[in-house]
Design an enzyme around this catalytic site. Structure first.
Site, PDB file in Angstrom:
ATOM      1  N   HIS A   1      -5.211   9.538  28.119  1.00  0.00           N
ATOM      2  CA  HIS A   1      -5.753   8.282  27.595  1.00  0.00           C
ATOM      3  C   HIS A   1      -6.050   8.388  26.100  1.00  0.00           C
ATOM      4  O   HIS A   1      -7.186   8.596  25.695  1.00  0.00           O
ATOM      5  CB  HIS A   1      -7.012   7.933  28.399  1.00  0.00           C
ATOM      6  CG  HIS A   1      -7.692   6.669  27.993  1.00  0.00           C
ATOM      7  ND1 HIS A   1      -7.040   5.613  27.390  1.00  0.00           N
ATOM      8  CD2 HIS A   1      -8.988   6.273  28.112  1.00  0.00           C
ATOM      9  CE1 HIS A   1      -7.914   4.636  27.161  1.00  0.00           C
ATOM     10  NE2 HIS A   1      -9.102   5.024  27.574  1.00  0.00           N
TER      11      HIS A   1
ATOM     12  N   CYS B   1     -11.192  11.707  36.893  1.00  0.00           N
ATOM     13  CA  CYS B   1     -11.344  11.283  35.496  1.00  0.00           C
ATOM     14  C   CYS B   1     -10.048  11.495  34.726  1.00  0.00           C
ATOM     15  O   CYS B   1      -9.361  12.494  34.914  1.00  0.00           O
ATOM     16  CB  CYS B   1     -12.430  12.110  34.808  1.00  0.00           C
ATOM     17  SG  CYS B   1     -14.001  12.191  35.689  1.00  0.00           S
TER      18      CYS B   1
ATOM     19  N   CYS C   1     -10.962   1.112  24.188  1.00  0.00           N
ATOM     20  CA  CYS C   1      -9.783   1.519  24.964  1.00  0.00           C
ATOM     21  C   CYS C   1      -8.774   0.385  25.199  1.00  0.00           C
ATOM     22  O   CYS C   1      -7.681   0.637  25.694  1.00  0.00           O
ATOM     23  CB  CYS C   1     -10.219   2.101  26.298  1.00  0.00           C
ATOM     24  SG  CYS C   1     -11.783   2.968  26.232  1.00  0.00           S
TER      25      CYS C   1
END
Ligand SMILES: [Zn+2]
Lengths: 136, 384
Positions: free
Chosen positions: B333, B207, B84
């Site tokens: 994301h 989340c 990430c």
């Protein structure tokens, strides 16, 4: 046995630490200890990065340890969809190692508390599949 | 102000659940926004760095493909990966090569098209991001790893799940103002608290969600930066560190120690401290991650992170504004694209181009981008 016999889902076939799985079959959860510097390792290692030695001794984790943290997983990844919910915890043992594993269903989810005493035990998944788990 | 390497252009696509275009087309959109207005032609670009998590693509080695599509051949193109945080790893590598005098202008593009995989296949890929011998066989997940930190944190400091939820309240407020964000709904504390528990104590709205997207950061040497832009944003410090992949062997369950290391390096290089930061982007893949970031970056003492968001100190008009673009929680994301998007937000803030979320007079900004469960943090400090 080779390492493929470890876990619900296994991603590794061969490993120098494969005897770990044979020990599980014999009812023991083992760490390794470097014969040169005495450092204990869990997960078990075949090699010590500090003395570059591969002379390791198998040592059993027998004591009760303290639960450092936990979570109850309601949505599992591939291979675990049907077993969720399940709880994972990290326990610190007086032997000087920490173990991440499932907390066995012998403990009700609502009764899991940080600081509780748990031991690590072999878990027989099927005739030739083994894991380890945490239980009181 | 240390004038060695500057960001001269930033761009990103909208982050969406399903972009409906190919990865080369996705990267082009981010690149076009970054070069627009720069009077930069392909021959001026010395190198291309591509950042993403390779497991999501059927396309092997995408760097040359994207170079071809952007018309950047024969300049060298190569790939970097740190899950990430790949995007900021790319920025760090670009910074280093420019500072070393190897190249003058480098384009970094981070991308991810997560919709390429079925959600089942994606879950399988993610599961292999932990120690595949001793963690993955127990059914570990990214939310589970962060939940283990959250549980220990709440227990140690007597913090509450409501305090975690307040991070999402803030970030959803700013997500609604970001046209590039995937999740634009403003969430109330009640909606967050009542959402489905994923991995206790983390709920659905604690989340972030998978997304498709790309981002682009163009870096240049001081001489070139001044040639191409009147608003260079200088890279003042870059820090990186790596934590053990297996969570059980780490030194703390209530702090990401590697972020502390990366921050120390970045602050020392910049000759600045946490009190000098005017605006920050932190890696809020989960609400707990933002709270830990406040503390690990030195914005709050251990245990006092929740108070920052409760006191609204991390809103855009507060003492230390954090994730005033919606963060990962509301933007979404897309793994490789996230770091570049964070850098873009900081650069726009420092150029005074952040619109209604502009932090007044922002001169120094920080981006913290983390791969895995606190595993690969990068901390980069920027100034104008
Ligand atoms: Zn040794």
């Amino acid at each position: 046995m080779d390492f493929a016999n470890f876990g619900v889902v296994s991603f590794t076939k061969q490993a120098k630490v494969a005897p770990f799985v044979d020990y599980l079959d014999q009812g023991k959860v083992m760490a390794t200890e470097c014969k040169q510097c005495g450092k204990k390792y869990f997960p078990p290692r075949a090699d010590c990065p500090y003395c570059l030695s591969s002379e390791m001794e198998w040592v059993e984790i027998k004591s009760k340890g303290k639960l450092l943290t936990f979570t109850t997983v309601n949505y599992g990844p591939s291979g675990f969809e049907d077993v969720a919910p399940y709880s994972l915890g990290i326990v610190e043992f007086p032997e000087g190692v920490r173990v991440l594993a499932k907390i066995r269903k012998k403990v009700d989810v609502g009764d899991i508390k940080i600081g509780m005493e748990l031991r690590v035990v072999p878990v027989v998944l099927s005739e030739d599949r083994f894991a380890y788990g945490l239980e009181p | 102000m240390k004038e060695e390497v500057a960001v001269i252009g930033v761009g990103q696509t909208a982050f969406t659940r399903n972009c409906g275009v190919s990865i080369r087309e996705l990267c082009f959109e981010a690149y076009r926004e970054a070069v627009e207005g720069l009077d930069l032609s392909p021959k001026d670009i010395d190198a291309l760095i591509i950042a993403s998590a390779p497991e999501y693509d059927k396309q092997r080695t995408p760097a040359a493909l994207i170079s071809e599509y952007l018309g950047l051949t024969p300049s060298p193109a190569f790939y970097v990966e740190s899950v990430c945080s790949a995007g900021t790893t790319g920025v760090r590598v670009a910074y280093s090569m420019i500072k070393a005098g190897v190249h003058d202008i480098i384009v970094m593009i981070g991308f991810q098209k997560m919709s390429e995989l079925s959600s089942r296949d994606a879950a399988e890929v993610m599961g292999r991001g932990d120690d595949t011998m001793f963690s993955s066989p127990f059914g570990t997940t990214m939310p589970a790893g962060h939940a283990l930190y959250a549980q220990a944190y709440l227990h140690k400091y007597g913090a509450t799940e409501e305090q975690l939820a307040k991070v999402r309240v803030k970030n959803s407020h700013y997500g609604a103002l970001n046209p590039k964000a995937n999740y634009k709904k403003v969430l109330s504390l009640e909606e967050i608290m009542n959402s489905d528990v994923i991995c206790s104590p983390l709920k659905k709205f604690d989340c972030c969600a998978n997304a498709d997207g790309a981002s682009c950061v163009i870096l240049a040497s001081a001489a070139k930066a001044k040639k191409y832009t009147s608003k260079p944003v200088w890279v003042l410090g870059v820090g990186a560190a790596t934590a053990e992949l297996n969570w059980s062997v780490r030194g703390s369950n209530t702090s990401f120690l590697a972020t502390r290391e990366a921050a120390k390096t970045a602050y020392e290089m910049a000759g600045l401290g946490p009190e000098d930061i005017n605006v920050a982007e932190v890696h809020d893949c989960f609400t707990i991650s933002e709270i830990l970031a406040y503390e690990d970056l030195g914005f709050a003492k251990p245990g006092e992170g929740p108070k920052l968001v409760e006191d609204k100190a991390t809103y855009h008009d507060g003492k230390i504004p954090v994730n005033v673009d919606g963060g990962l929680l509301s933007k979404g994301h897309p793994i490789g694209a996230t770091g570049g998007s964070q850098v873009r937000t900081i650069v726009k803030q420092l150029r005074g181009e952040a619109g209604e979320t502009q932090v007044a007079g922002a001169k120094v900004g920080l981006a913290q981008n983390v791969g895995g469960v606190g595993t690969y943090p990068n901390v980069i400090i920027f100034g104008r």
